[in-house]
Motif scaffolding. Sequence first.
Motif, short mmCIF file in Angstrom:
data_model
loop_
_atom_site.label_atom_id
_atom_site.label_comp_id
_atom_site.label_asym_id
_atom_site.label_seq_id
_atom_site.Cartn_x
_atom_site.Cartn_y
_atom_site.Cartn_z
N GLY A 1 35.03 33.46 32.14
CA GLY A 1 33.89 34.33 32.40
C GLY A 1 34.32 35.68 32.96
N LEU A 2 35.33 35.66 33.81
CA LEU A 2 35.83 36.91 34.40
C LEU A 2 36.43 37.80 33.32
CD1 LEU A 2 36.35 38.43 37.09
CD2 LEU A 2 38.60 37.35 37.09
N PHE A 3 37.25 37.21 32.42
CA PHE A 3 37.87 38.02 31.37
C PHE A 3 36.87 38.45 30.30
CE2 PHE A 3 41.86 36.14 33.01
CZ PHE A 3 42.48 37.33 33.34
N MET A 4 35.76 37.74 30.18
CA MET A 4 34.73 38.19 29.26
C MET A 4 33.88 39.30 29.88
SD MET A 4 33.57 34.55 27.65
CE MET A 4 32.16 35.17 26.80
N LEU A 5 33.79 39.34 31.21
CA LEU A 5 32.99 40.35 31.88
C LEU A 5 33.75 41.66 32.08
CD1 LEU A 5 30.26 40.78 33.35
CD2 LEU A 5 31.41 40.09 35.44
N LEU A 6 35.06 41.57 32.27
CA LEU A 6 35.84 42.79 32.52
C LEU A 6 35.77 43.80 31.38
CD1 LEU A 6 38.99 41.52 34.40
CD2 LEU A 6 37.17 42.96 35.26
N PRO A 7 35.88 43.42 30.10
CA PRO A 7 35.75 44.45 29.05
C PRO A 7 34.40 45.15 29.07
CG PRO A 7 36.69 42.46 28.13
CD PRO A 7 36.28 42.15 29.53
N LEU A 8 33.33 44.41 29.41
CA LEU A 8 32.03 45.07 29.48
C LEU A 8 32.00 46.09 30.60
CD1 LEU A 8 29.61 42.06 28.89
CD2 LEU A 8 30.21 43.89 27.30
#
Length: 115
Positions: free
Chosen positions: A94-101
Amino acid sequence: MAELVLGVGTGVFIIALIWIVTLALTIILSRATGATKLGIIPIFLLALTISLVLIFFPRAPEVPTPETKIQIVDMFFIGRYVLLSLASVVFLAGLFMLLPLHFLEPVYAKPLRTH
């Protein structure tokens, strides 16, 4: 094992209570007149009988049995670590999916004011 109070069991307190009640009834009946005064004898004999039974036929042994140490075992040890690792993987995903955003959020230029 029975609970100990002041280093003695409940039987000692029961015997003391019996003799206190016997003493109180003896004092009360000693002031009576006539045949009522003879009630002291059966009360005394009853207290003596109960005391002797409690002394000579105890329910617990004189030497206490050694207590076994309670060992706490975590039976869900492996499952707990599987749940922890699964929660960690979900958190990192979840963290790595949120960082690009967050980093790729478009920044729009502000219009210049013209006079």
